[in-house]
Design an enzyme around this catalytic site. Structure first.
Site, PDB file in Angstrom:
ATOM      1  N   ARG A  79     -39.242  89.502  41.735  1.00  0.00           N
ATOM      2  CA  ARG A  79     -39.078  88.509  40.663  1.00  0.00           C
ATOM      3  C   ARG A  79     -39.899  87.268  41.033  1.00  0.00           C
ATOM      4  NH1 ARG A  79     -34.756  84.214  40.125  1.00  0.00           N
ATOM      5  NH2 ARG A  79     -35.258  83.325  38.111  1.00  0.00           N
ATOM      6  N   HIS A 123     -39.637  78.220  35.761  1.00  0.00           N
ATOM      7  CA  HIS A 123     -38.806  77.920  36.929  1.00  0.00           C
ATOM      8  C   HIS A 123     -39.119  76.471  37.335  1.00  0.00           C
ATOM      9  CE1 HIS A 123     -36.529  79.891  40.484  1.00  0.00           C
ATOM     10  NE2 HIS A 123     -36.542  78.595  40.725  1.00  0.00           N
ATOM     11  N   GLU A 168     -32.164  78.899  35.548  1.00  0.00           N
ATOM     12  CA  GLU A 168     -31.150  77.877  35.817  1.00  0.00           C
ATOM     13  C   GLU A 168     -31.314  76.592  35.002  1.00  0.00           C
ATOM     14  OE1 GLU A 168     -30.917  77.152  40.009  1.00  0.00           O
ATOM     15  OE2 GLU A 168     -30.268  79.178  40.465  1.00  0.00           O
ATOM     16  N   ASN A 293     -27.698  84.000  39.256  1.00  0.00           N
ATOM     17  CA  ASN A 293     -28.001  83.525  40.608  1.00  0.00           C
ATOM     18  C   ASN A 293     -26.703  83.061  41.244  1.00  0.00           C
ATOM     19  OD1 ASN A 293     -30.618  83.901  39.809  1.00  0.00           O
ATOM     20  ND2 ASN A 293     -31.170  81.737  39.766  1.00  0.00           N
ATOM     21  N   TYR A 295     -24.728  81.603  44.718  1.00  0.00           N
ATOM     22  CA  TYR A 295     -24.812  81.022  46.059  1.00  0.00           C
ATOM     23  C   TYR A 295     -23.459  80.688  46.672  1.00  0.00           C
ATOM     24  CZ  TYR A 295     -29.828  80.911  45.520  1.00  0.00           C
ATOM     25  OH  TYR A 295     -31.128  81.305  45.358  1.00  0.00           O
ATOM     26  N   GLU A 353     -30.817  86.061  42.011  1.00  0.00           N
ATOM     27  CA  GLU A 353     -30.976  85.340  43.281  1.00  0.00           C
ATOM     28  C   GLU A 353     -29.663  85.386  44.029  1.00  0.00           C
ATOM     29  OE1 GLU A 353     -32.328  81.232  43.068  1.00  0.00           O
ATOM     30  OE2 GLU A 353     -33.814  81.770  41.541  1.00  0.00           O
TER      31      GLU A 353
HETATM   32  C1  BGC Z   1     -33.240  78.094  42.607  1.00  0.00           C
HETATM   33  C2  BGC Z   1     -34.266  78.241  43.695  1.00  0.00           C
HETATM   34  C3  BGC Z   1     -33.787  77.556  44.953  1.00  0.00           C
HETATM   35  C4  BGC Z   1     -32.507  78.218  45.403  1.00  0.00           C
HETATM   36  C5  BGC Z   1     -31.924  77.661  46.671  1.00  0.00           C
HETATM   37  C6  BGC Z   1     -31.814  78.214  43.077  1.00  0.00           C
HETATM   38  O1  BGC Z   1     -31.077  77.188  42.520  1.00  0.00           O
HETATM   39  O2  BGC Z   1     -33.519  78.930  41.530  1.00  0.00           O
HETATM   40  O3  BGC Z   1     -35.482  77.721  43.231  1.00  0.00           O
HETATM   41  O4  BGC Z   1     -34.744  77.559  45.963  1.00  0.00           O
HETATM   42  O5  BGC Z   1     -31.547  78.086  44.401  1.00  0.00           O
HETATM   43  O6  BGC Z   1     -31.535  76.339  46.517  1.00  0.00           O
END
Ligand code: BGC
Length: 453
Positions: A79, A123, A168, A293, A295, A353
Site C-alpha cells: 500500500r 495521504h 485518516e 488503521n 494503533y 496499517e
Molecule cells: C499514519 C502514518 C503514520 C502512522 C504512525 C498513521 O496515523 O497514516 O502516516 O506514520 O500512523 O504514526
C-alpha cells in the site's frame, strides 16, 4: 479454522504500507509542485530536530531496489500513496507526465514481482497551491480532488485494483486544523468541522467518479481507536461517548450511514455547522471496503480541560507503551472489528496499517536488528485479526506499518516504525527480525504466527 489454527482465508492480502511524503524524498523533482508538508517542514520549529522529507528514504530514486526488497521478503501486497503535487503541481489543471510516470513504473515493477498494489490518493500532502485557495476549507476541493483522482484512475486502474481515497481524514482535521501539530498547522475550532465536511465530500466525489471510469475496488481509510470508559460514572460514560463519536464515528457514519454522530454539536458547540441534506447523498457512496488503521486504545475519562472533546486518556500503570506513548492493546483491534461488523453491516475490511515504534537496538555486527517487541506486537495483533475473522468479520488483508523506517511527520526520523531498518546516512536497508518473522507469517498464510523469528 480451529482456535489453534492460525491460518488465514485463501486470497488474504499480506503486505506493508508506506506514504509518499514519508519515504520518497526529492519532493520537488521532475516538475512536482510543493505540498503543504514541504512548507511545514521548512518552517523553523515545527518538526523535531528540524527534520524534513527532502531526502527521507530516497525512495523516489531507489524504488526499484525497494520493490526488490519487498519481493525478497515475500510480500504479496504493497500500500503506497500518490503525491498529488507530483501529478498535478498546481493541484488542478495540467498534469505533470513525469510525476505520473513515477507511479506507473512503480506499479509495473510491483506487478512484475507479483506484488498487488493498493493505491491511496491522499495521504496528507496537499498541493500547496490548493492550500493557497483555502485547502480543505474551500468547498471546490471536492471537485479538484475528484479531477485528480480521475487522472489516476484512468492512468492506473487497468493495473491497480485497490484504491483508497483518503488516509485518516480524522488526523487531517484534528492535527492540521484543530490542534495544529500537523500541516497546515491551523488551530481553530471553526475550521475543523468545515475541513471534515469537505474531506468527506471529496471522498464521495472521487468514489462517484470511480464508478464511471474505474472497474475494481475503492474504499476509505480511517484510523479507529476503541474508547473504554474509565468507570461507569455518568461523566466518564458521557466523555467516552463523545470521544468515540469524535474519533470513530465522525467519518464512517457520514460515509456509510449518511449522517454525523449526534454528539458532534455537543463537542463543537456553535462551531458545528448545519449542512445541506444533498451533501450527504454525495458523501454516502457505496464502498467496496473500509481500510482500518489500528494503533492503540484509550481508557477514557471526563476531562473538562481537554479542549474541545472534554475527554482524557487514563494511563495504564501495567500497560506496555510504544515510543510514541501508545498503549499496546491487541484486544482493541478485535473489539473494533466487532464494532465495525455490527454498526456497518459487516463490510469488507482491510487492516491498512498496524505497527509500532519501539526503542530498537542498533544494527548488530552480524546484521541483525533484534526488535523483539515489534515481533511480539505483530504476533498479537495479527492474532487479534484472526480472532475477529473467526467471529465473522469479513477481513481481506493486513498491511504492516511500515515497510521501512521513515519520516514520522512532526516527530521527524527519531521514531522508527519500520520492519526494515534504514540508515539515513547511507540509505542502507536492513531487515529487522520483525521483517523476517513477518515474511514467514506471510509465506505460511498465518500458520507460522506462533513460531520464533
Ligand atoms: C499514519 C502514518 C503514520 C502512522 C504512525 C498513521 O496515523 O497514516 O502516516 O506514520 O500512523 O504514526
Amino acid at each position: 479454522m480451529t482456535a489453534h489454527d492460525t491460518t488465514f482465508p485463501e486470497d488474504f492480502l499480506w503486505g506493508t504500507a508506506t506514504s509518499a511524503y514519508q519515504i520518497e524524498g526529492s519532493p520537488l523533482a521532475d516538475g512536482a509542485g510543493p505540498s503543504i508538508w514541504e512548507r511545514f517542514v521548512h518552517t523553523p520549529g515545527l518538526t523535531i530536530g528540524g527534520d524534513t522529507g527532502d531526502v527521507a528514504c530516497d525512495h523516489y530514486r531507489r524504488w526499484r531496489e525497494d520493490v526488490r526488497m519487498m519481493a525478497d521478503l515475500g510480500m504479496r501486497a504493497y500500500r503506497f500513496s500518490v503525491a498529488w503535487a507530483r501529478v498535478m503541481p498546481q493541484g488542478r489543471g495540467s498534469v505533470n507526465a513525469k510525476g505520473l510516470d513515477f507511479y506507473s513504473r512503480l506499479v509495473d515493477e510491483l506487478l512484475a514481482r507479483g506484488i498487488t498494489p493498493m493505491t491511496t490518493l491522499f495521504h496528507w500532502d496537499l498541493p500547496a497551491a490548493l492550500d493557497d485557495r483555502g485547502g480543505w476549507l474551500n468547498p471546490d476541493i471536492a471537485h479538484w480532488f475528484a479531477d485528480y483522482a480521475e487522472v489516476m484512475f484512468k492512468a492506473l486502474d487497468g493495473r491497480v485494483r485497490h484504491w483508497a481515497t483518503l488516509n485518516e481524514p480524522w488526523v487531517v482535521t484534528d492535527g492540521g486544523y484543530l490542534h495544529g501539530a500537523l500541516a497546515p498547522g491551523h488551530r481553530s475550532l471553526y475550521e475543523a468541522p468545515i475541513a471534515t465536511h469537505h474531506l468527506l465530500r471529496a471522498h464521495g466525489a472521487a468514489v462517484q467518479r470511480y464508478r464511471s471510469v474505474g472497474k475494481h475496488h475503492i474504499g476509505l481509510v480511517v484510523n479507529l481507536e476503541p474508547k473504554y470508559a474509565a468507570s461507569d460514572s455518568a461523566a466518564n460514560q458521557a466523555a467516552t461517548r463523545r470521544a468515540h463519536a469524535y474519533m470513530n464515528g465522525q467519518y464512517l457514519d457520514p460515509a456509510l450511514l449518511g449522517r454525523y454522530p449526534e454528539e458532534m454539536p455537543e463537542i463543537f458547540g456553535a462551531a458545528w455547522p448545519e449542512w445541506p441534506a444533498a451533501d450527504f447523498d454525495l458523501i454516502r457512496q457505496k464502498l467496496d471496503f473500509i481500510g482500518f488503521n489500528y494503533y492503540t486504545r484509550s481508557i477514557t475519562r471526563d476531562a473538562p480541560e481537554a479542549w474541545p472533546v472534554r475527554a482524557g486518556r487514563v494511563p495504564q500503570p501495567q500497560g506496555t507503551y510504544t515510543e510514541t506513548s501508545w498503549e499496546v492493546f491487541p484486544q482493541g483491534l478485535t473489539d473494533t472489528l466487532q464494532w465495525i461488523r455490527e454498526r456497518y453491516d459487516n463490510p469488507p475490511v482491510y487492516i491498512t496499517e498496524n505497527g509500532a515504534a519501539f526503542y530498537d537496538p542498533p544494527v548488530a555486527e552480524n546484521g541483525r536488528v533484534v526488535d523483539s517487541l515489534r515481533v511480539d506486537y505483530l504476533r498479537k495483533h495479527i492474532g487479534a485479526v484472526h480472532t475477529a475473522i473467526a467471529a465473522g468479520s469479513d477481513i481481506r488483508g493486513y498491511f504492516a506499518w511500515s515497510l521501512m523506517d521513515n519520516f514520522e511527520w512532526s516527530l521527524g526520523f527519531a521514531k522508527r516504525f519500520g520492519l526494515v531498518h534504514v540508515n539515513y546516512a547511507t540509505q542502507q536497508r536492513t531487515p529487522k527480525d520483525s521483517a523476517r518473522y513477518y515474511s514467514r507469517v506471510v509465506a505460511s498464510n498465518g500458520a507460522a504466527l506462533h513460531e520464533e523469528p
